[in-house]
Design a protein around this motif. Sequence first.
Motif, PDB file in Angstrom:
ATOM      1  N   PRO A  64       0.829  -1.207   0.000  1.00  0.00           N
ATOM      2  CA  PRO A  64       0.000   0.000   0.000  1.00  0.00           C
ATOM      3  C   PRO A  64       0.865   1.260   0.000  1.00  0.00           C
ATOM      4  CG  PRO A  64      -0.360  -1.290   2.023  1.00  0.00           C
ATOM      5  CD  PRO A  64       0.682  -1.985   1.217  1.00  0.00           C
ATOM      6  N   PRO A  65       0.274   2.380  -0.439  1.00  0.00           N
ATOM      7  CA  PRO A  65       1.028   3.629  -0.376  1.00  0.00           C
ATOM      8  C   PRO A  65       1.375   3.958   1.079  1.00  0.00           C
ATOM      9  CG  PRO A  65      -1.268   4.030  -1.009  1.00  0.00           C
ATOM     10  CD  PRO A  65      -1.080   2.550  -0.931  1.00  0.00           C
ATOM     11  N   GLY A  66       2.467   4.674   1.263  1.00  0.00           N
ATOM     12  CA  GLY A  66       2.858   5.061   2.611  1.00  0.00           C
ATOM     13  C   GLY A  66       4.349   5.246   2.728  1.00  0.00           C
ATOM     14  N   ASP A  67       4.782   5.402   3.970  1.00  0.00           N
ATOM     15  CA  ASP A  67       6.192   5.612   4.276  1.00  0.00           C
ATOM     16  C   ASP A  67       6.799   4.306   4.768  1.00  0.00           C
ATOM     17  OD1 ASP A  67       5.943   8.332   3.695  1.00  0.00           O
ATOM     18  OD2 ASP A  67       5.474   8.848   5.770  1.00  0.00           O
ATOM     19  N   TYR A  68       7.990   4.005   4.266  1.00  0.00           N
ATOM     20  CA  TYR A  68       8.674   2.760   4.608  1.00  0.00           C
ATOM     21  C   TYR A  68      10.148   3.038   4.861  1.00  0.00           C
ATOM     22  CZ  TYR A  68       4.517   0.475   2.770  1.00  0.00           C
ATOM     23  OH  TYR A  68       3.226   0.071   2.556  1.00  0.00           O
ATOM     24  N   VAL A  69      10.741   2.209   5.702  1.00  0.00           N
ATOM     25  CA  VAL A  69      12.192   2.179   5.842  1.00  0.00           C
ATOM     26  C   VAL A  69      12.663   1.017   4.980  1.00  0.00           C
ATOM     27  CG1 VAL A  69      14.133   1.812   7.399  1.00  0.00           C
ATOM     28  CG2 VAL A  69      12.183   3.190   8.148  1.00  0.00           C
ATOM     29  N   ARG A  70      13.588   1.317   4.058  1.00  0.00           N
ATOM     30  CA  ARG A  70      14.096   0.293   3.141  1.00  0.00           C
ATOM     31  C   ARG A  70      15.467  -0.174   3.626  1.00  0.00           C
ATOM     32  NH1 ARG A  70      15.602   2.918  -1.589  1.00  0.00           N
ATOM     33  NH2 ARG A  70      17.741   2.475  -1.081  1.00  0.00           N
ATOM     34  N   ILE A  71      15.645  -1.486   3.658  1.00  0.00           N
ATOM     35  CA  ILE A  71      16.935  -2.093   3.970  1.00  0.00           C
ATOM     36  C   ILE A  71      17.331  -2.939   2.763  1.00  0.00           C
ATOM     37  CG2 ILE A  71      18.233  -3.596   5.517  1.00  0.00           C
ATOM     38  CD1 ILE A  71      15.977  -3.049   7.620  1.00  0.00           C
ATOM     39  N   ASP A  72      18.443  -2.595   2.139  1.00  0.00           N
ATOM     40  CA  ASP A  72      18.957  -3.376   1.018  1.00  0.00           C
ATOM     41  C   ASP A  72      20.158  -4.188   1.478  1.00  0.00           C
ATOM     42  OD1 ASP A  72      17.171  -1.911  -0.536  1.00  0.00           O
ATOM     43  OD2 ASP A  72      18.715  -0.701  -1.507  1.00  0.00           O
ATOM     44  N   VAL A  73      20.225  -5.433   1.034  1.00  0.00           N
ATOM     45  CA  VAL A  73      21.420  -6.248   1.198  1.00  0.00           C
ATOM     46  C   VAL A  73      21.797  -6.700  -0.208  1.00  0.00           C
ATOM     47  CG1 VAL A  73      22.457  -8.300   2.226  1.00  0.00           C
ATOM     48  CG2 VAL A  73      20.765  -6.980   3.527  1.00  0.00           C
ATOM     49  N   ALA A  74      22.923  -6.176  -0.700  1.00  0.00           N
ATOM     50  CA  ALA A  74      23.341  -6.430  -2.076  1.00  0.00           C
ATOM     51  C   ALA A  74      24.706  -7.109  -2.079  1.00  0.00           C
ATOM     52  CB  ALA A  74      23.408  -5.114  -2.852  1.00  0.00           C
ATOM     53  N   ASP A  75      24.921  -7.946  -3.074  1.00  0.00           N
ATOM     54  CA  ASP A  75      26.229  -8.588  -3.215  1.00  0.00           C
ATOM     55  C   ASP A  75      26.677  -8.552  -4.671  1.00  0.00           C
ATOM     56  OD1 ASP A  75      25.593 -11.148  -4.719  1.00  0.00           O
ATOM     57  OD2 ASP A  75      24.386 -11.542  -2.944  1.00  0.00           O
ATOM     58  N   THR A  76      27.955  -8.817  -4.868  1.00  0.00           N
ATOM     59  CA  THR A  76      28.536  -8.867  -6.206  1.00  0.00           C
ATOM     60  C   THR A  76      28.832 -10.316  -6.577  1.00  0.00           C
ATOM     61  OG1 THR A  76      30.751  -8.510  -5.269  1.00  0.00           O
ATOM     62  CG2 THR A  76      29.547  -6.560  -6.033  1.00  0.00           C
ATOM     63  N   GLY A  77      27.980 -11.213  -6.127  1.00  0.00           N
ATOM     64  CA  GLY A  77      28.209 -12.650  -6.287  1.00  0.00           C
ATOM     65  C   GLY A  77      27.716 -13.235  -7.590  1.00  0.00           C
ATOM     66  N   THR A  78      27.448 -14.530  -7.521  1.00  0.00           N
ATOM     67  CA  THR A  78      27.113 -15.307  -8.714  1.00  0.00           C
ATOM     68  C   THR A  78      25.717 -15.043  -9.249  1.00  0.00           C
ATOM     69  OG1 THR A  78      26.392 -17.132  -7.299  1.00  0.00           O
ATOM     70  CG2 THR A  78      28.669 -17.191  -8.082  1.00  0.00           C
ATOM     71  N   GLY A  79      24.837 -14.501  -8.412  1.00  0.00           N
ATOM     72  CA  GLY A  79      23.460 -14.248  -8.844  1.00  0.00           C
ATOM     73  C   GLY A  79      22.596 -15.491  -8.709  1.00  0.00           C
ATOM     74  N   ILE A  80      21.309 -15.284  -8.919  1.00  0.00           N
ATOM     75  CA  ILE A  80      20.325 -16.362  -8.813  1.00  0.00           C
ATOM     76  C   ILE A  80      19.661 -16.523 -10.174  1.00  0.00           C
ATOM     77  CG2 ILE A  80      18.212 -17.146  -7.647  1.00  0.00           C
ATOM     78  CD1 ILE A  80      18.959 -15.148  -5.366  1.00  0.00           C
ATOM     79  N   SER A  81      19.594 -17.762 -10.653  1.00  0.00           N
ATOM     80  CA  SER A  81      18.987 -17.998 -11.966  1.00  0.00           C
ATOM     81  C   SER A  81      17.497 -17.682 -11.926  1.00  0.00           C
ATOM     82  CB  SER A  81      19.206 -19.447 -12.401  1.00  0.00           C
ATOM     83  OG  SER A  81      18.413 -20.311 -11.613  1.00  0.00           O
ATOM     84  N   LYS A  82      16.952 -17.292 -13.065  1.00  0.00           N
ATOM     85  CA  LYS A  82      15.524 -16.968 -13.157  1.00  0.00           C
ATOM     86  C   LYS A  82      14.657 -18.167 -12.778  1.00  0.00           C
ATOM     87  CE  LYS A  82      15.801 -13.121 -16.344  1.00  0.00           C
ATOM     88  NZ  LYS A  82      15.918 -12.144 -15.293  1.00  0.00           N
ATOM     89  N   GLU A  83      15.101 -19.367 -13.096  1.00  0.00           N
ATOM     90  CA  GLU A  83      14.320 -20.563 -12.762  1.00  0.00           C
ATOM     91  C   GLU A  83      14.212 -20.780 -11.255  1.00  0.00           C
ATOM     92  OE1 GLU A  83      16.803 -24.513 -13.090  1.00  0.00           O
ATOM     93  OE2 GLU A  83      17.423 -23.138 -14.678  1.00  0.00           O
ATOM     94  N   HIS A  84      15.167 -20.260 -10.473  1.00  0.00           N
ATOM     95  CA  HIS A  84      15.142 -20.421  -9.021  1.00  0.00           C
ATOM     96  C   HIS A  84      14.513 -19.250  -8.290  1.00  0.00           C
ATOM     97  CE1 HIS A  84      18.721 -23.346  -9.507  1.00  0.00           C
ATOM     98  NE2 HIS A  84      17.589 -24.022  -9.421  1.00  0.00           N
ATOM     99  N   LEU A  85      14.431 -18.084  -8.921  1.00  0.00           N
ATOM    100  CA  LEU A  85      13.940 -16.877  -8.237  1.00  0.00           C
ATOM    101  C   LEU A  85      12.559 -17.066  -7.615  1.00  0.00           C
ATOM    102  CD1 LEU A  85      15.113 -13.779 -10.314  1.00  0.00           C
ATOM    103  CD2 LEU A  85      15.654 -14.336  -7.942  1.00  0.00           C
ATOM    104  N   GLY A  86      11.675 -17.762  -8.283  1.00  0.00           N
ATOM    105  CA  GLY A  86      10.316 -17.952  -7.778  1.00  0.00           C
ATOM    106  C   GLY A  86      10.219 -18.914  -6.605  1.00  0.00           C
ATOM    107  N   LYS A  87      11.324 -19.614  -6.288  1.00  0.00           N
ATOM    108  CA  LYS A  87      11.297 -20.634  -5.236  1.00  0.00           C
ATOM    109  C   LYS A  87      12.128 -20.257  -4.014  1.00  0.00           C
ATOM    110  CE  LYS A  87      11.347 -24.137  -8.845  1.00  0.00           C
ATOM    111  NZ  LYS A  87      12.157 -25.203  -9.430  1.00  0.00           N
TER     112      LYS A  87
END
Length: 167
Positions: A64-87
């Motif tokens: 919903p619309p509103g105010d949020y605190v965003r926390i990002d955790v990012a890496d420069t790693g191998t990534g996740i395949s599209k076939e696995h993202l949904g699981k």
Amino acid sequence: GVDLSLDQGSDLWPIHADEAQLSNAIINLVVNARDAMPKGGTVTIRTANESFVSATTMGTGIMPPGDYVRIDVADTGTGISKEHLGKIFDPFFTTKPVGQGTGLGLATVYGIVKQTGGFITVDSELGKGTTFRIFLPRDRADENAIAVAEPERAVARDATGQTVATL
């Protein structure tokens, strides 16, 4: 071989969350990021306030619309395949070899975020890395309280819990 970078937003809004559970969620994301960088890299934890004026699609839900605190955790790693993202948030789903993961880390993160009324998304590209974004709703409970005396200022702390000098 893994560097940790912290990019903390200033004057973050209050949120209503269990500190131990939120710490557990962030640690789970950082451990997964580390594991995704067998040859080293950088994990970045970033925080910021973010406002949304209209409902926004977040994963499988609508935030919903509103105010949020965003926390990002990012890496420069191998990534996740599209076939696995949904699981990835499914309990017991893991791509790690037997004995190296239970498949409960991201399911736990998802549960903690949802318990706080928040939302989580993931962006990933194979060979380039992954970014998890957590959006936790701003707690406005104290805005309606009548101030009798000047409120006591909370001690500023960094992401590790250490006291930060303030001006």
